[in-house]
Scaffold this motif. Structure first.
Motif, mmCIF file in Angstrom:
data_model
loop_
_atom_site.group_PDB
_atom_site.id
_atom_site.type_symbol
_atom_site.label_atom_id
_atom_site.label_comp_id
_atom_site.label_asym_id
_atom_site.label_seq_id
_atom_site.Cartn_x
_atom_site.Cartn_y
_atom_site.Cartn_z
ATOM 1 N N ALA A 29 4.337 8.833 -5.069
ATOM 2 C CA ALA A 29 3.338 8.695 -3.875
ATOM 3 C C ALA A 29 2.645 9.897 -3.488
ATOM 4 N N ARG A 30 3.137 10.924 -3.353
ATOM 5 C CA ARG A 30 2.395 12.260 -3.115
ATOM 6 C C ARG A 30 1.421 12.405 -4.200
ATOM 7 N N SER A 31 1.764 12.411 -5.335
ATOM 8 C CA SER A 31 0.875 12.575 -6.364
ATOM 9 C C SER A 31 -0.452 11.653 -6.046
ATOM 10 N N HIS A 32 -0.346 10.473 -5.816
ATOM 11 C CA HIS A 32 -1.412 9.743 -5.715
ATOM 12 C C HIS A 32 -2.155 9.870 -4.188
ATOM 13 N N ALA A 33 -1.213 10.150 -3.195
ATOM 14 C CA ALA A 33 -1.834 10.327 -1.928
ATOM 15 C C ALA A 33 -2.781 11.449 -1.849
ATOM 16 N N ARG A 34 -2.265 12.719 -2.351
ATOM 17 C CA ARG A 34 -3.200 13.904 -2.595
ATOM 18 C C ARG A 34 -4.592 13.822 -3.389
ATOM 19 N N ARG A 35 -4.584 12.519 -3.858
ATOM 20 C CA ARG A 35 -5.910 12.508 -4.653
ATOM 21 C C ARG A 35 -6.785 11.576 -3.819
ATOM 22 N N GLY A 36 -6.266 11.110 -2.700
ATOM 23 C CA GLY A 36 -7.236 10.329 -1.762
ATOM 24 C C GLY A 36 -6.788 9.046 -1.694
ATOM 25 N N GLN A 37 -5.798 8.460 -2.457
ATOM 26 C CA GLN A 37 -5.518 7.199 -2.687
ATOM 27 C C GLN A 37 -4.485 6.530 -1.602
ATOM 28 N N HIS A 38 -4.896 5.432 -1.083
ATOM 29 C CA HIS A 38 -4.179 4.680 0.072
ATOM 30 C C HIS A 38 -2.806 4.079 -0.692
ATOM 31 N N VAL A 39 -1.647 4.761 -0.406
ATOM 32 C CA VAL A 39 -0.359 4.438 -1.033
ATOM 33 C C VAL A 39 0.424 3.787 -0.016
ATOM 34 N N ARG A 40 0.882 2.778 -0.249
ATOM 35 C CA ARG A 40 2.152 1.908 0.458
ATOM 36 C C ARG A 40 3.498 1.915 -0.086
ATOM 37 N N VAL A 41 4.427 2.519 0.675
ATOM 38 C CA VAL A 41 5.923 2.727 -0.153
ATOM 39 C C VAL A 41 6.726 1.789 0.919
ATOM 40 N N PHE A 42 7.533 1.188 0.069
ATOM 41 C CA PHE A 42 8.581 0.154 0.583
ATOM 42 C C PHE A 42 10.269 0.781 0.124
ATOM 43 N N LYS A 43 11.056 0.428 0.975
ATOM 44 C CA LYS A 43 12.584 0.804 0.526
ATOM 45 C C LYS A 43 13.311 -0.640 0.633
ATOM 46 N N THR A 44 14.000 -0.677 -0.521
ATOM 47 C CA THR A 44 14.795 -1.940 -0.685
ATOM 48 C C THR A 44 15.972 -1.833 0.233
ATOM 49 N N GLY A 45 16.308 -2.916 1.070
ATOM 50 C CA GLY A 45 17.483 -2.751 1.900
ATOM 51 C C GLY A 45 17.609 -1.745 3.108
ATOM 52 N N PRO A 46 18.629 -1.968 3.847
ATOM 53 C CA PRO A 46 18.714 -1.275 5.158
ATOM 54 C C PRO A 46 18.845 0.399 4.617
ATOM 55 N N ASP A 47 17.921 1.102 5.287
ATOM 56 C CA ASP A 47 17.841 2.588 4.977
ATOM 57 C C ASP A 47 17.134 3.081 5.917
ATOM 58 N N PHE A 48 17.486 4.527 6.811
ATOM 59 C CA PHE A 48 16.851 5.078 7.687
ATOM 60 C C PHE A 48 16.189 6.401 7.102
ATOM 61 N N TYR A 63 8.231 0.924 5.141
ATOM 62 C CA TYR A 63 8.792 -0.315 5.511
ATOM 63 C C TYR A 63 10.108 -0.596 4.652
ATOM 64 N N GLN A 64 11.194 -1.486 5.148
ATOM 65 C CA GLN A 64 12.295 -2.050 4.600
ATOM 66 C C GLN A 64 11.840 -3.303 3.702
ATOM 67 N N LEU A 65 12.370 -3.796 3.047
ATOM 68 C CA LEU A 65 12.258 -5.068 2.113
ATOM 69 C C LEU A 65 13.582 -5.490 2.138
ATOM 70 N N ASP A 66 14.139 -6.613 2.797
ATOM 71 C CA ASP A 66 15.484 -7.136 2.463
ATOM 72 C C ASP A 66 15.413 -8.265 2.500
ATOM 73 N N LEU A 67 15.850 -9.294 1.353
ATOM 74 C CA LEU A 67 16.048 -10.572 1.448
ATOM 75 C C LEU A 67 16.966 -11.233 2.353
#
Length: 435
Positions: A29-48, A63-67
């Protein structure tokens, strides 16, 4: 009408916890974001905790993704919304690829996300390929795009790891072992990103290591995300001002929960009890979970904290306290070192933080206003004279079944509720807790 959004995407998983999923996901994520790309990251399941690091790495909320907590349609909508604006979507798995119900594999298969597994190669050589191919072939509905070797001892070690890998499972990167790239942990997982002043530099170091270790062959495949347009939530909380505690003691907040409250029309006001900020003028209050046991002395020294909370409840204003937020309201809290601290005294009872895990698991709970879903994860035990209004259930038949307590306008539980699972019930509580 169904809409389709396309975006390059990758699901980062592993054979087990502790393999390095978070650091690898954050590095990409950081590698692409510091090149100016718009990166969206999600985490599976409950986690803060992991999402805080991932958000800092990408520069955008994770954001979280939890089925179970959110359901397929909700997860689908989150991914489609991200795909419409992002250059890259990353999803970090939870535990091992096939662990849990629902598992990371279930989530990846539901949305056609290509999986890359991070394998701790520090104590293996040719067996690396056997493990990698076993993960690849275990379920036909899970698409694999390659494998990442972590904690590699030397270039020669990295070459050994290549032996036996099939052509359709390339070694994407061989990351060297480096103790300086690890993160501090405590009883609930990684130390919060907001408590690590050097986190930005650490993320850049991870990105540097990732870019140096990257081999030819990583291709971010476009994934089509389908979604049905959802009607907007009714503005049931328009005109209501909700105060939310947010700092190192009360940091366990799902971004989607905040979105729901705003979509319902509420005006949100964040404040820091640790900084001795006064409770804002508000119609309702939410005390999320966190680490009050690590900051009990600071909370106890707050000049108006206890009296303001008592006045809020005495006025019949709704107060939702979750896990650590509930502990902050008790008479006393004994930390893991055995030191007992006086807390706000708004909810009768005492809690004790122990060395072993007390409860962990997904939770389904029936509020008076309707059913909600969430999870529990804590090391403390509670002793209170209040009688539970209801107990939650665990969808996986686990022992964790948390109580819901109600005392006037105060509602408290160890459950971390996921507001999108029933926005109308959440709105009904914040409108009138006594009802």
């Amino acid at each position: 009408m169904t809409s389709v959004a396309r975006c390059p995407a990758l699901f980062i998983s592993a054979p087990s916890s502790g393999s390095g999923k978070t650091s690898v996901t954050a590095a990409i994520a950081r590698s692409h974001a510091r090149r100016g790309q718009h990166v969206r990251v999600f985490k599976t399941g409950p986690d803060f905790l992991d999402p805080g690091i991932l958000a800092l790495a990408s520069g955008r909320p994770a954001y979280q993704l939890d089925l179970f907590m959110g359901g397929v349609a909700h997860c689908q909508a989150l991914l489609a919304e991200a795909a419409r604006e992002a250059d890259l979507i990353l999803v970090e798995g939870v535990m091992g690829l096939f662990d849990g119900n629902p598992s990371s594999a279930d989530l990846a298969a539901s949305f056609g996300l290509p999986v890359v597994c991070v394998i701790d190669a520090s104590a293996m050589a040719q067996t690396f390929a056997a493990l990698a191919t076993g993960l690849q072939r275990f379920r036909a509905d899970v698409r694999h795009g390659g494998v990442i070797a972590n904690r590699v001892g030397s270039p020669a070690h990295g070459r050994m790891l290549l032996e036996g890998l099939p052509a359709d499972l390339p070694l994407i990167a061989a990351l060297p072992r480096d103790g300086g790239l690890s993160l501090p942990e405590r009883h609930l997982g990684l130390v919060q990103a907001l408590e690590q002043p050097g986190m930005d530099a650490q993320l850049d170091a991870w990105a540097d290591a990732w870019e140096a270790a990257l081999r030819p062959g990583l291709v971010f495949s476009d994934v089509a995300f389908h979604t049905e347009p959802e009607p907007p939530l009714p503005a049931l909380l328009r005109g209501r001002r909700i105060a939310i505690a947010r700092d190192a003691a009360f940091g366990f907040i799902y971004p989607a929960n905040v979105d729901v409250l705003r979509a319902l029309g509420a005006e949100l006001c964040f404040f820091s009890p640790l900084a001795h900020e006064a409770l804002p003028d508000c119609d309702a209050l939410w005390l999320p979970g966190g680490y009050p046991e690590l900051h009990a002395a600071a909370l106890g020294a707050h000049p108006t904290w206890a009296s303001a909370l008592a006045a809020h409840v005495a006025a019949g204003k709704p107060l939702l306290a979750e896990c650590g937020g509930m502990l902050a309201l008790l008479d006393t809290l004994t930390d893991a070192a055995g030191d007992t601290h006086r807390m706000a005294g708004v909810m009768p009872g005492r809690a004790h933080v122990q060395q072993r895990l007390a409860a962990l698991g997904l939770q389904a709970i029936d509020w008076p206003e309707g059913p909600l879903r969430g999870h529990t994860f804590h090391y403390s035990t509670l002793d209170t004279q209040l009688q539970p209004q209801v107990h939650a259930t665990n969808p996986n038949a686990g022992r964790a079944a948390e109580a819901l307590y109600q005392q006037g306008s105060l509602r408290a539980s160890y459950v971390h509720h996921y507001f999108p699972s029933n926005p109308q019930a959440v709105a009904a509580f914040f409108l009138n807790a006594k009802a």
